[in-house]
Design an enzyme around this catalytic site. Structure first.
Site, short mmCIF file in Angstrom:
data_model
loop_
_atom_site.label_atom_id
_atom_site.label_comp_id
_atom_site.label_asym_id
_atom_site.label_seq_id
_atom_site.Cartn_x
_atom_site.Cartn_y
_atom_site.Cartn_z
N ASN A 12 0.90 -1.26 -0.14
CA ASN A 12 -0.10 0.15 0.12
C ASN A 12 0.96 1.03 -0.16
O ASN A 12 1.54 1.57 1.16
CB ASN A 12 -0.75 -0.10 1.20
CG ASN A 12 -1.64 1.42 1.29
OD1 ASN A 12 -1.78 2.12 0.37
ND2 ASN A 12 -2.43 1.43 2.58
N TRP A 13 0.92 1.71 -1.22
CA TRP A 13 1.95 3.04 -1.45
C TRP A 13 1.26 4.12 -0.45
O TRP A 13 1.97 5.34 -0.20
CB TRP A 13 2.16 3.45 -2.66
CG TRP A 13 3.11 2.40 -3.51
CD1 TRP A 13 3.51 1.14 -3.17
CD2 TRP A 13 3.37 2.63 -4.76
NE1 TRP A 13 4.12 0.51 -4.09
CE2 TRP A 13 3.82 1.27 -5.41
CE3 TRP A 13 2.98 3.72 -5.94
CZ2 TRP A 13 4.61 1.06 -6.54
CZ3 TRP A 13 3.72 3.50 -7.05
CH2 TRP A 13 4.39 2.33 -7.21
N GLU A 100 -7.02 4.73 7.71
CA GLU A 100 -6.80 6.07 7.66
C GLU A 100 -8.05 6.62 7.02
O GLU A 100 -8.54 7.75 7.11
CB GLU A 100 -5.46 6.23 6.70
CG GLU A 100 -4.30 6.06 7.57
CD GLU A 100 -3.13 5.66 6.61
OE1 GLU A 100 -2.01 5.30 7.25
OE2 GLU A 100 -3.21 5.59 5.27
N GLY A 175 2.83 2.12 11.08
CA GLY A 175 3.67 3.50 10.85
C GLY A 175 4.44 3.88 12.10
O GLY A 175 5.04 4.98 12.26
N GLY A 232 2.83 -1.59 4.26
CA GLY A 232 2.99 0.03 4.16
C GLY A 232 4.41 0.68 3.61
O GLY A 232 4.96 0.53 2.44
N GLY A 233 5.11 1.16 4.47
CA GLY A 233 6.31 1.73 4.27
C GLY A 233 7.45 0.95 3.61
O GLY A 233 8.07 1.42 2.68
#
Length: 249
Positions: A12-13, A100, A175, A232-233
């Site tokens: 997931n960018w 989010e 995150g 994610g990251g």
């Protein structure tokens, strides 16, 4: 893990990327995709880059997806993107109800289920995200919160459930560098699996998301109900993402 469930490692960018950066990242993924073995590899990119992802990944074993979808087919919905538009770009996957979106855009669990239904109606695979906050967990309410988030999705029925993916993302581990222990993650995955099983969808895949990286991926994938990862990251660095994929393989 039940080997009838193919492993899935999905990036997931979020709101990251540029044409130049994406070209290098996508090229790296295509070059190293064989490291995923039998696991599926996918990336969910921002809407403006769906055409670039299709061009770079077509013919490879890496598939692409979007990060959100509208419940509407068409009309006066400025800024929204429909299922048919996503299908135009040969999108395979779409995230629904990422934490989010729930937190910053007020998306309800009913809306998330409606987005999943819209995706299914266009032949896309929705990845429905659920998860608790730190205060939920500290209060002992994690399963209650996740059960409430799942309820309208489970109501879609066994046939729909068999065509979607669930992603468990403890909000407190996204995150933050904090990761649920493999045992904590497995406990929630088992809770979700039991709910799916009661609705005739025991084989629906459940991904773990929350600061997944190469260093912890193997321990997470060793758990019986963790079928892959929503990354994610770490998905923004080809080598790290491919190392996670290799752990899934």
């Amino acid at each position: 893990m039940n080997h009838a469930r193919t492993r899935l490692v999905m990036g997931n960018w979020k709101m990251h990327g540029s044409l130049a950066d994406n070209a290098a990242l996508l090229g790296g993924l295509v070059a190293g995709a064989q490291r995923a073995g039998s696991a599926q590899l996918a990336v969910c990119v921002p809407f403006p880059y769906l055409a670039q992802a299709r061009q770079a990944l077509s013919g490879s074993t890496v598939s692409w997806g979007a990060q959100d979808i509208s419940v509407h087919d068409r009309g006066a919905y400025t800024g929204e993107v429909s299922a048919a538009m996503l299908a135009d770009f040969e999108v395979s996957w779409v995230l629904c109800g990422h934490s989010e979106r729930r937190a910053m855009h007020g998306e309800s669990s009913a809306l998330v289920a409606a987005k999943a239904a819209a995706a299914l109606g266009a032949g896309l695979t929705p990845v429905v995200c659920v998860g608790e906050t730190l205060s939920d967990r500290d209060a002992g309410d994690a399963e209650c919160v996740i059960g409430d988030q799942l309820e309208p999705v489970l109501a879609l029925g066994a046939e729909s459930l068999s065509r979607l993916v669930i992603a468990y993302e403890p909000v407190w581990a996204i995150g933050t560098g904090r990761t649920a222990t493999p045992e904590q993650a497995q406990a929630v995955h088992a809770f979700i699996r039991a709910a799916l099983t009661r609705h005739g969808a025991a084989q629906t895949r459940i991904l773990y998301g929350g600061s997944v990286k190469a260093a912890n991926a193997s321990d997470l994938f060793a758990q019986p109900d963790i079928d892959g990862a929503l990354v994610g990251g770490a998905s923004l660095v080809a080598e790290e993402f491919l190392n996670i994929a290799a752990a899934a393989a």
